[in-house]
Scaffold this active site. Structure first.
Site, short mmCIF file in Angstrom:
data_model
loop_
_atom_site.label_atom_id
_atom_site.label_comp_id
_atom_site.label_asym_id
_atom_site.label_seq_id
_atom_site.Cartn_x
_atom_site.Cartn_y
_atom_site.Cartn_z
N GLU A 41 0.82 -1.22 0.00
CA GLU A 41 0.00 0.00 0.00
C GLU A 41 0.85 1.27 0.00
O GLU A 41 0.56 2.20 -0.72
CB GLU A 41 -0.95 0.02 1.20
CG GLU A 41 -2.09 -0.98 1.12
CD GLU A 41 -3.14 -0.62 0.08
OE1 GLU A 41 -3.10 0.47 -0.51
OE2 GLU A 41 -4.03 -1.46 -0.15
N ASP B 111 -6.75 8.09 -0.64
CA ASP B 111 -6.28 7.20 0.42
C ASP B 111 -5.08 7.83 1.11
O ASP B 111 -4.19 8.37 0.45
CB ASP B 111 -5.90 5.84 -0.17
CG ASP B 111 -7.08 5.16 -0.84
OD1 ASP B 111 -8.22 5.37 -0.41
OD2 ASP B 111 -6.85 4.41 -1.81
#
Length: 183
Positions: free
Chosen positions: A84, A102
């Site tokens: 991520e 995000d």
């Protein structure tokens, strides 16, 4: 008194002009604006570099363990963070197809989980009751707390990288490597 055309031209040539020198003034303003922009860009990039922190896997594992993540789950947490954010605490992902962003080491979505900067509270769910920028802190407590909540509600599949890279049979961090962090 009649003045001839040639006398008018001569008079106009001799008369002093009080016209401001626009090209010089414009050039000075333009140069000042460029200087300010360059200075601001340098400050922004330097401050981001100064704030950005990349954790080492064992350092991250230790912090997770202190924050009550069981050792047997650490390989999955490390794998998710590896894919991520590459263990960077100050990452904002590319805009998602739904327009959300995000944030942080776990890439937590501002659509459901945190309040985006400069947005009124009522536009977002903010299930973690946290500002998205709080997920950038080098103290990862808020990010871990939110990630634990996400996992509790949605499971590991809340992170898109789980299925391809981090499922229980395919993780880059094995239990043996994790144990080396604690020895």
């Amino acid at each position: 008194m009649n003045i001839s055309r040639s006398q008018q031209i001569n008079y106009a040539k001799q008369r002093p002009t009080n016209k401001p020198k626009v090209p010089v003034a414009v050039a000075r303003v333009f140069t000042l604006q460029i200087s300010i922009i360059v200075t601001l860009l340098l400050l922004i990039t330097q401050s981001k570099e100064a704030q950005t922190r990349r954790l080492q896997p064992c350092e991250f594992a230790g912090q997770l363990y202190i924050l009550d993540i069981p050792k047997e789950e650490l390989p999955l947490w490390l794998c998710i963070v590896q894919y991520e954010s590459r263990f960077n605490t100050h990452v904002i992902g590319s805009r998602n197809t739904d327009g959300s962003l995000d944030y942080g080491i776990f890439q937590i979505s501002d659509k459901y989980w945190c309040k985006p900067p400069k947005e009124p509270q009522f536009h977002y769910f903010n299930e973690c009751n946290v500002d998205c920028l709080d997920l950038f802190q080098d103290d990862i407590t808020a990010a871990v707390k939110c990630a634990k909540r996400i996992r509790k509600q949605q499971g590991w599949s809340a992170w898109s990288v789980y299925g391809e890279f981090c499922n229980s049979t395919n993780t880059v961090y094995q239990d043996i490597e994790i144990e080396e962090c604690f020895s």
